[in-house]
Enzyme design. Sequence first.
Site, PDB file in Angstrom:
ATOM      1  N   ASP A 188       0.581  -1.077   1.070  1.00 14.44           N
ATOM      2  CA  ASP A 188       1.718  -2.109   1.016  1.00 14.44           C
ATOM      3  C   ASP A 188       2.719  -0.805   0.252  1.00 14.44           C
ATOM      4  O   ASP A 188       1.625  -0.685  -0.824  1.00 14.44           O
ATOM      5  CB  ASP A 188       1.639  -3.175   1.082  1.00 14.44           C
ATOM      6  CG  ASP A 188       3.155  -3.827   0.369  1.00 14.44           C
ATOM      7  OD1 ASP A 188       4.175  -2.911   0.951  1.00 14.44           O
ATOM      8  OD2 ASP A 188       3.142  -5.169  -0.245  1.00 14.44           O
ATOM      9  N   GLU A 222      10.027  -1.234  -5.281  1.00 18.67           N
ATOM     10  CA  GLU A 222      10.573  -1.968  -4.356  1.00 18.67           C
ATOM     11  C   GLU A 222       9.644  -3.370  -4.678  1.00 18.67           C
ATOM     12  O   GLU A 222       9.934  -4.595  -4.311  1.00 18.67           O
ATOM     13  CB  GLU A 222       9.870  -1.377  -2.793  1.00 18.67           C
ATOM     14  CG  GLU A 222      10.803  -2.785  -1.887  1.00 18.67           C
ATOM     15  CD  GLU A 222       9.870  -3.961  -1.600  1.00 18.67           C
ATOM     16  OE1 GLU A 222       9.506  -5.100  -1.233  1.00 18.67           O
ATOM     17  OE2 GLU A 222       8.787  -3.421  -2.517  1.00 18.67           O
ATOM     18  N   GLU A 223       8.631  -3.028  -5.311  1.00 23.62           N
ATOM     19  CA  GLU A 223       7.611  -4.063  -5.497  1.00 23.62           C
ATOM     20  C   GLU A 223       8.465  -4.885  -6.750  1.00 23.62           C
ATOM     21  O   GLU A 223       8.032  -6.383  -6.631  1.00 23.62           O
ATOM     22  CB  GLU A 223       6.172  -3.895  -6.095  1.00 23.62           C
ATOM     23  CG  GLU A 223       5.560  -3.263  -5.080  1.00 23.62           C
ATOM     24  CD  GLU A 223       4.436  -3.699  -3.621  1.00 23.62           C
ATOM     25  OE1 GLU A 223       5.361  -4.795  -3.902  1.00 23.62           O
ATOM     26  OE2 GLU A 223       4.572  -3.836  -3.050  1.00 23.62           O
ATOM     27  N   ASP A 243       7.735  -1.697   6.522  1.00 27.05           N
ATOM     28  CA  ASP A 243       7.006  -1.975   5.342  1.00 27.05           C
ATOM     29  C   ASP A 243       5.981  -2.595   5.881  1.00 27.05           C
ATOM     30  O   ASP A 243       6.009  -2.696   6.832  1.00 27.05           O
ATOM     31  CB  ASP A 243       7.498  -3.464   4.394  1.00 27.05           C
ATOM     32  CG  ASP A 243       6.876  -2.943   2.759  1.00 27.05           C
ATOM     33  OD1 ASP A 243       5.900  -2.487   2.571  1.00 27.05           O
ATOM     34  OD2 ASP A 243       8.256  -3.660   1.976  1.00 27.05           O
TER      35      ASP A 243
END
Length: 374
Positions: A188, A222-223, A243
């Site tokens: 991911d 994004e995390e 994703d």
Amino acid sequence: MSLKIDADYLCRELAALLAIPSPTGMTDEIIHHLSGRLGDLGLEATLTRRGAIRTRLAGRASEGARAVVGHVDTLGAQVKALREDGRLALVPVGHWSARFAEGARATVIAESGPIRGTILPPLASGHTFGEAVDSAPIGWDHVVLRLDVPVSDPAGLEALGVGIGDHVVIDPGTEFMPNGYIVSRHLDDKAGVAAMLAALRAIRDLGEVPALDCWWIFTIAEEVGHGAAGAMLPDIASLVAVDNGTTAPGQNSSEYGVTIAMADQTGPFDWHLTRKLVDLCRNHAIPHQKDVFRYYRSDSASALEAGADLRTALVTFGVDASHGYERIHLNALTSVAELLARYSLSPVEIPRDARALAGLTGFTHQPVAAPEDE
């Protein structure tokens, strides 16, 4: 249209991406690497100030453009405190459980350079603590980073150049299995980025020009929730995020084929764009399934929250043990890549979307239940 995804290329690109540490906040090097890979495909990488990449796959028209977005940043940690015993207290970067940190090999990026170590619970020896090892609590307050250097106090850590806030990168521990399974941390979303590269290569090899410009966007935060917030352009009318899907009991995601998300914790995805993707899978025999994610968001949410007015959808590759010791199958990645390529080359279905503001003419309809007779 004879479109082929090169699985060997996809795996090579994924292995290279996984080998470059890139927790949120430390993504410069992977952006250099990825920009070079895009250059190899004949595409120019344009960077935002902080380093998110936008590259344009030129189409026959620019207004109402499409976009595909994935993220290069991963989970990680930072130094929270220098402990009296010479070990390091940690806080997570991104949302992941400390139970998956225990036993991980890691590197702290100190001022003096990288220093290797292992994340451990404070009670790490059964020979010393007996059954207390098994009953110790789980959480970020209950793990420490033991460095592989002779140090036993905060002064020794400071002498090494270790300080509060230093980034800690977690080893991926990558394995590519002969049966197609891929096991690694940070799949991911590096697996999604590799699928994006494979899709771009397939489009290049096919030699067809898309009906619309398609922007391929790679975000860097994004995390922590704001990946695509500053990466959109006014001409973009639709956005497909790439994703991980959550393969777990109670979910319909799979490690095979594409998993198309119908909704996540931010709400339903665009009805028309999502069904376009499902139809592309059906029409081209791409294995797929649909799912709803309750504890999940992606780059599409941050784009909308930043004020972008666009249709959004999410395509995923099923990940077993997401944000932990992750596993995927190559079949899902090649399926995602094929869907992205076919989406980029697909006909325009909502011409009105070329304009940011317009009248009712050409606006879409949705099926509704017929009203009951009174």
